[in-house]
Design an enzyme around this catalytic site. Structure first.
Site, PDB file in Angstrom:
ATOM      1  N   ILE A  11       0.844  -1.205   0.000  1.00 17.82           N
ATOM      2  CA  ILE A  11       0.000   0.000   0.000  1.00 17.82           C
ATOM      3  C   ILE A  11       0.879   1.256   0.000  1.00 17.82           C
ATOM      4  CG2 ILE A  11      -1.911   1.194   1.150  1.00 17.82           C
ATOM      5  CD1 ILE A  11      -2.585  -1.566   2.485  1.00 17.82           C
ATOM      6  N   ASP A  23      11.781   2.468   5.547  1.00 19.96           N
ATOM      7  CA  ASP A  23      11.320   1.072   5.496  1.00 19.96           C
ATOM      8  C   ASP A  23      12.502   0.180   5.857  1.00 19.96           C
ATOM      9  OD1 ASP A  23      10.415  -1.584   4.460  1.00 19.96           O
ATOM     10  OD2 ASP A  23       8.746  -0.427   3.647  1.00 19.96           O
ATOM     11  N   ASN A  24      12.269  -0.856   6.670  1.00 18.19           N
ATOM     12  CA  ASN A  24      13.380  -1.764   7.012  1.00 18.19           C
ATOM     13  C   ASN A  24      13.492  -2.918   6.025  1.00 18.19           C
ATOM     14  OD1 ASN A  24      11.306  -3.465   7.698  1.00 18.19           O
ATOM     15  ND2 ASN A  24      11.845  -3.674   9.864  1.00 18.19           N
ATOM     16  N   SER A  58      -7.347  -1.257  10.484  1.00 13.85           N
ATOM     17  CA  SER A  58      -7.910  -2.330   9.681  1.00 13.85           C
ATOM     18  C   SER A  58      -9.340  -2.633  10.123  1.00 13.85           C
ATOM     19  CB  SER A  58      -7.049  -3.584   9.895  1.00 13.85           C
ATOM     20  OG  SER A  58      -7.693  -4.713   9.360  1.00 13.85           O
ATOM     21  N   ALA A  59     -10.135  -3.104   9.184  1.00 12.30           N
ATOM     22  CA  ALA A  59     -11.506  -3.531   9.500  1.00 12.30           C
ATOM     23  C   ALA A  59     -11.496  -4.711  10.463  1.00 12.30           C
ATOM     24  CB  ALA A  59     -12.243  -3.908   8.222  1.00 12.30           C
ATOM     25  N   THR A  60     -10.336  -5.337  10.626  1.00 12.92           N
ATOM     26  CA  THR A  60     -10.239  -6.463  11.549  1.00 12.92           C
ATOM     27  C   THR A  60     -10.541  -6.019  12.992  1.00 12.92           C
ATOM     28  OG1 THR A  60      -8.874  -8.357  12.137  1.00 12.92           O
ATOM     29  CG2 THR A  60      -7.746  -6.306  11.993  1.00 12.92           C
ATOM     30  N   TYR A  99      -2.828  -9.741  15.779  1.00 11.16           N
ATOM     31  CA  TYR A  99      -2.664  -8.679  14.775  1.00 11.16           C
ATOM     32  C   TYR A  99      -3.739  -7.602  14.966  1.00 11.16           C
ATOM     33  CZ  TYR A  99      -3.215  -6.225  10.334  1.00 11.16           C
ATOM     34  OH  TYR A  99      -3.382  -5.240   9.388  1.00 11.16           O
ATOM     35  N   LYS A 134      -3.575  -3.495  16.266  1.00  8.99           N
ATOM     36  CA  LYS A 134      -4.155  -2.323  15.591  1.00  8.99           C
ATOM     37  C   LYS A 134      -5.049  -1.539  16.555  1.00  8.99           C
ATOM     38  CE  LYS A 134      -2.337  -2.730  11.557  1.00  8.99           C
ATOM     39  NZ  LYS A 134      -1.375  -1.748  11.116  1.00  8.99           N
ATOM     40  N   ARG A 193     -12.322 -21.640   6.930  1.00  8.62           N
ATOM     41  CA  ARG A 193     -11.060 -21.311   7.595  1.00  8.62           C
ATOM     42  C   ARG A 193     -11.402 -20.750   8.974  1.00  8.62           C
ATOM     43  NH1 ARG A 193      -7.285 -16.882   4.650  1.00  8.62           N
ATOM     44  NH2 ARG A 193      -9.063 -15.542   5.152  1.00  8.62           N
ATOM     45  N   GLY A 195     -11.781 -18.673  12.198  1.00  8.75           N
ATOM     46  CA  GLY A 195     -11.669 -17.228  12.444  1.00  8.75           C
ATOM     47  C   GLY A 195     -12.344 -16.377  11.381  1.00  8.75           C
ATOM     48  N   ASP A 196     -12.761 -16.979  10.243  1.00  6.39           N
ATOM     49  CA  ASP A 196     -13.396 -16.186   9.179  1.00  6.39           C
ATOM     50  C   ASP A 196     -14.839 -15.819   9.533  1.00  6.39           C
ATOM     51  OD1 ASP A 196     -11.248 -16.036   7.532  1.00  6.39           O
ATOM     52  OD2 ASP A 196     -12.013 -17.408   5.999  1.00  6.39           O
TER      53      ASP A 196
HETATM   54  P1  NAD Z   1       3.411  -4.549   3.500  1.00 10.58           P
HETATM   55  O1  NAD Z   1       4.011  -5.619   4.343  1.00 10.58           O
HETATM   56  O2  NAD Z   1       3.503  -4.683   2.035  1.00 10.58           O
HETATM   57  O3  NAD Z   1       4.012  -3.128   3.918  1.00 10.58           O
HETATM   58  C1  NAD Z   1       4.494  -2.838   5.203  1.00 10.58           C
HETATM   59  C2  NAD Z   1       5.899  -2.282   5.057  1.00 10.58           C
HETATM   60  O4  NAD Z   1       6.419  -1.945   6.340  1.00 10.58           O
HETATM   61  C3  NAD Z   1       6.875  -3.273   4.425  1.00 10.58           C
HETATM   62  O5  NAD Z   1       7.517  -2.625   3.349  1.00 10.58           O
HETATM   63  C4  NAD Z   1       7.847  -3.625   5.548  1.00 10.58           C
HETATM   64  O6  NAD Z   1       9.144  -3.883   5.049  1.00 10.58           O
HETATM   65  C5  NAD Z   1       7.770  -2.388   6.421  1.00 10.58           C
HETATM   66  N1  NAD Z   1       8.036  -2.602   7.845  1.00 10.58           N
HETATM   67  C6  NAD Z   1       7.502  -3.556   8.649  1.00 10.58           C
HETATM   68  N2  NAD Z   1       7.959  -3.414   9.901  1.00 10.58           N
HETATM   69  C7  NAD Z   1       8.770  -2.334   9.889  1.00 10.58           C
HETATM   70  C8  NAD Z   1       9.542  -1.683  10.885  1.00 10.58           C
HETATM   71  N3  NAD Z   1       9.565  -2.126  12.140  1.00 10.58           N
HETATM   72  N4  NAD Z   1      10.283  -0.595  10.531  1.00 10.58           N
HETATM   73  C9  NAD Z   1      10.286  -0.147   9.251  1.00 10.58           C
HETATM   74  N5  NAD Z   1       9.576  -0.732   8.265  1.00 10.58           N
HETATM   75  C10 NAD Z   1       8.838  -1.813   8.591  1.00 10.58           C
HETATM   76  O7  NAD Z   1       1.896  -4.387   3.959  1.00 10.58           O
HETATM   77  P2  NAD Z   1       0.724  -3.516   3.329  1.00 10.58           P
HETATM   78  O8  NAD Z   1      -0.297  -4.441   2.816  1.00 10.58           O
HETATM   79  O9  NAD Z   1       1.276  -2.471   2.430  1.00 10.58           O
HETATM   80  O10 NAD Z   1       0.143  -2.865   4.653  1.00 10.58           O
HETATM   81  C11 NAD Z   1       0.507  -1.563   5.095  1.00 10.58           C
HETATM   82  C12 NAD Z   1      -0.190  -1.284   6.413  1.00 10.58           C
HETATM   83  O11 NAD Z   1      -1.600  -1.407   6.232  1.00 10.58           O
HETATM   84  C13 NAD Z   1       0.183  -2.256   7.523  1.00 10.58           C
HETATM   85  O12 NAD Z   1       0.266  -1.524   8.732  1.00 10.58           O
HETATM   86  C14 NAD Z   1      -0.986  -3.218   7.572  1.00 10.58           C
HETATM   87  O13 NAD Z   1      -1.171  -3.772   8.846  1.00 10.58           O
HETATM   88  C15 NAD Z   1      -2.135  -2.287   7.200  1.00 10.58           C
HETATM   89  N6  NAD Z   1      -3.273  -3.010   6.611  1.00 10.58           N
HETATM   90  C16 NAD Z   1      -3.073  -3.815   5.534  1.00 10.58           C
HETATM   91  C17 NAD Z   1      -4.137  -4.533   4.998  1.00 10.58           C
HETATM   92  C18 NAD Z   1      -3.937  -5.472   3.828  1.00 10.58           C
HETATM   93  O14 NAD Z   1      -4.774  -6.359   3.633  1.00 10.58           O
HETATM   94  N7  NAD Z   1      -2.894  -5.321   3.013  1.00 10.58           N
HETATM   95  C19 NAD Z   1      -5.426  -4.393   5.557  1.00 10.58           C
HETATM   96  C20 NAD Z   1      -5.599  -3.540   6.644  1.00 10.58           C
HETATM   97  C21 NAD Z   1      -4.509  -2.842   7.168  1.00 10.58           C
HETATM   98  N1  UDP Z   2     -10.519 -17.219   0.910  1.00 12.33           N
HETATM   99  C1  UDP Z   2     -10.643 -18.431   0.268  1.00 12.33           C
HETATM  100  N2  UDP Z   2      -9.513 -19.080  -0.158  1.00 12.33           N
HETATM  101  C2  UDP Z   2      -8.262 -18.546   0.028  1.00 12.33           C
HETATM  102  C3  UDP Z   2      -8.146 -17.295   0.679  1.00 12.33           C
HETATM  103  C4  UDP Z   2      -9.301 -16.672   1.121  1.00 12.33           C
HETATM  104  O1  UDP Z   2     -11.759 -18.939   0.079  1.00 12.33           O
HETATM  105  O2  UDP Z   2      -7.276 -19.195  -0.360  1.00 12.33           O
HETATM  106  C5  UDP Z   2     -11.740 -16.496   1.335  1.00 12.33           C
HETATM  107  C6  UDP Z   2     -11.821 -16.223   2.833  1.00 12.33           C
HETATM  108  O3  UDP Z   2     -12.438 -17.306   3.504  1.00 12.33           O
HETATM  109  C7  UDP Z   2     -12.655 -14.934   2.868  1.00 12.33           C
HETATM  110  C8  UDP Z   2     -12.256 -14.210   1.584  1.00 12.33           C
HETATM  111  O4  UDP Z   2     -11.710 -15.221   0.722  1.00 12.33           O
HETATM  112  O5  UDP Z   2     -14.035 -15.244   2.793  1.00 12.33           O
HETATM  113  C9  UDP Z   2     -11.214 -13.118   1.798  1.00 12.33           C
HETATM  114  O6  UDP Z   2     -10.104 -13.658   2.494  1.00 12.33           O
HETATM  115  P1  UDP Z   2      -8.761 -12.830   2.709  1.00 12.33           P
HETATM  116  O7  UDP Z   2      -7.814 -13.703   3.468  1.00 12.33           O
HETATM  117  O8  UDP Z   2      -8.286 -12.276   1.408  1.00 12.33           O
HETATM  118  O9  UDP Z   2      -9.233 -11.572   3.598  1.00 12.33           O
HETATM  119  P2  UDP Z   2      -9.834 -11.523   5.081  1.00 12.33           P
HETATM  120  O10 UDP Z   2     -10.364 -12.860   5.436  1.00 12.33           O
HETATM  121  O11 UDP Z   2      -8.705 -11.105   5.917  1.00 12.33           O
HETATM  122  O12 UDP Z   2     -10.924 -10.498   5.014  1.00 12.33           O
END
Ligand code: NAD
Ligand code: UDP
Length: 338
Positions: free
Chosen positions: A13, A32-33, A125-127, A149, A153, A292, A294-295
């Protein structure tokens, strides 16, 4: 000229956010590390934007690195992506997650305080909604994360809320992402997971490229129209644009605010599979397996608050999400290693 510090800017992102910030005429510096990213993503951002991206390889938990960064650059705001994001790993190694995500953010905030920088946009995160009572989910829905995780957040959100309560000079945006997918339309940057992907879109992409034999659909007995899980997938470029808007919002309205970032539209696993088949031009093999653990059955956002307050709306639909993911995957079968 002042700059925005983008932590985790080499990641999925963060790299897309770098493109949007630079293309809207803003100066950035990336920290970034490289624990989950490649420097090649920064080089790709430079090719897309035709601009040099200042990059520091270092850790958000390293006070010396942060001190030097804030000293060397005139930083006025931070977009904080850096962190770990694998739910399963967080269950196995919770302390690693609390150290990186919670302690890391604490160290970052301390360095910001020392430097007098009090504007931060945080990747939540929506989590944090855990098992939602109903959909669409608005920001006022109860929170309750169900894994380390998610709890990391929520802890950071709470830490930032307490910080604001103690010092209202802070400007804080908590962005709760739904399911980020897709890639930049150039095909130069995209998601590059390590090993076998956990998430649906990168998994389907690897089935489409022939690296994985078939998709496992985790359950078809949910109370949804086709029985498979429903999620709110959001194009990463739409998500990146929301960060530009969030910073503008904080400049207009100096306060703390929470916003959901989603499209408001839910798609089932089978909907996504079908859209991806259209994008890649062939049928993709799948098998229905057990759920899965936790889903949740469904999760999709009410994005009204972000639409109004951030003056932002997700523009891209599932077809473009799949088409852009496929362009990135098919041109980089090994991700940034290519
Ligand atoms: P990503 O792993 O691609 O990016 C995270 C970056 O942070 C990586 O480049 C990693 O090298 C760097 N990093 C990690 N720990 C570090 C540290 N201690 N110091 C410096 N750099 C560090 O992940 P992403 O998908 O781009 O996610 C970005 C953010 O969004 C994260 O905080 C993640 O939790 C959050 N997020 C992601 C999702 C998703 O599904 N991708 C959903 C909700 C929230
Ligand atoms: N999912 C799936 N097969 C996979 C990965 C995910 O059927 O190999 C399903 C999962 O059960 C969920 C949806 O796809 O209903 C999105 O999963 P993802 O892991 O991408 O996101 P999250 O569950 O974190 O929202």
């Amino acid at each position: 000229m002042t700059r925005t510090l983008i932590t985790g800017g080499a990641g999925f992102i963060g790299s897309h956010a770098c493109v949007e910030f630079v293309q809207t005429g803003q100066e950035v510096v990336v920290l970034d590390n490289l624990s989950n990213a490649s420097l090649r993503s920064i080089h790709a951002v430079e090719r897309i934007t035709q601009k040099n991206i200042p990059f520091v390889e270092g850790d958000i938990r390293d006070a010396d690195v942060l001190g030097k960064l804030f000293h060397d650059h005139e930083i006025d705001s931070v977009i904080h992506f850096a962190g770990l994001k694998a739910v399963g790993e967080s269950v196995e190694q919770p302390l690693k997650y609390f150290d990186n995500n919670v302690n890391g953010t604490l160290r970052l905030i301390e360095a910001m305080t020392n430097a007098g920088v009090k504007t931060i946009v945080f990747s939540s995160s929506a989590t944090v909604y855990g098992t939602p009572e109903h959909c669409p989910i608005s920001e006022s829905a109860p929170t309750g994360a169900v894994n380390p995780y998610g709890r990391s957040k929520l802890m950071v959100e709470q830490m930032l809320q307490d910080l604001f309560a103690s010092d209202p000079a802070w400007r804080i945006s908590l962005l709760r992402y739904f399911n980020p997918v897709g890639a930049h339309a150039s095909g130069e940057i995209g998601e590059d997971p390590n090993g076998i992907p956990n998430n649906l879109m990168p998994y389907i992409s690897q089935v489409a490229i022939g690296k994985l034999p078939f998709l496992r659909v985790f359950g078809d007995d949910y109370p949804t129209p086709d029985g498979t899980g429903i999620r709110d997938y959001i194009h990463v470029v739409d998500l990146a644009r929301a960060h530009v808007q969030a910073l503008k919002f904080l400049r207009r309205e100096p306060r703390i605010a929470i916003h959901n970032l989603g499209t408001g539209q839910g798609y089932s696993v089978l909907d996504v599979l079908k859209a991806f088949e259209t994008a890649c031009g062939r049928k993709l093999p799948f098998e229905i397996t057990d759920r899965r653990s936790g889903d949740v059955a469904e999760s999709y956002a009410d994005p009204t608050k972000a639409n109004c307050e951030l003056e932002w709306r997700a523009e891209f639909g599932i077809e473009k999400m799949c088409a852009d993911s496929w362009r990135w995957q098919s041109s980089h079968p090994e991700g940034f290693a290519d």
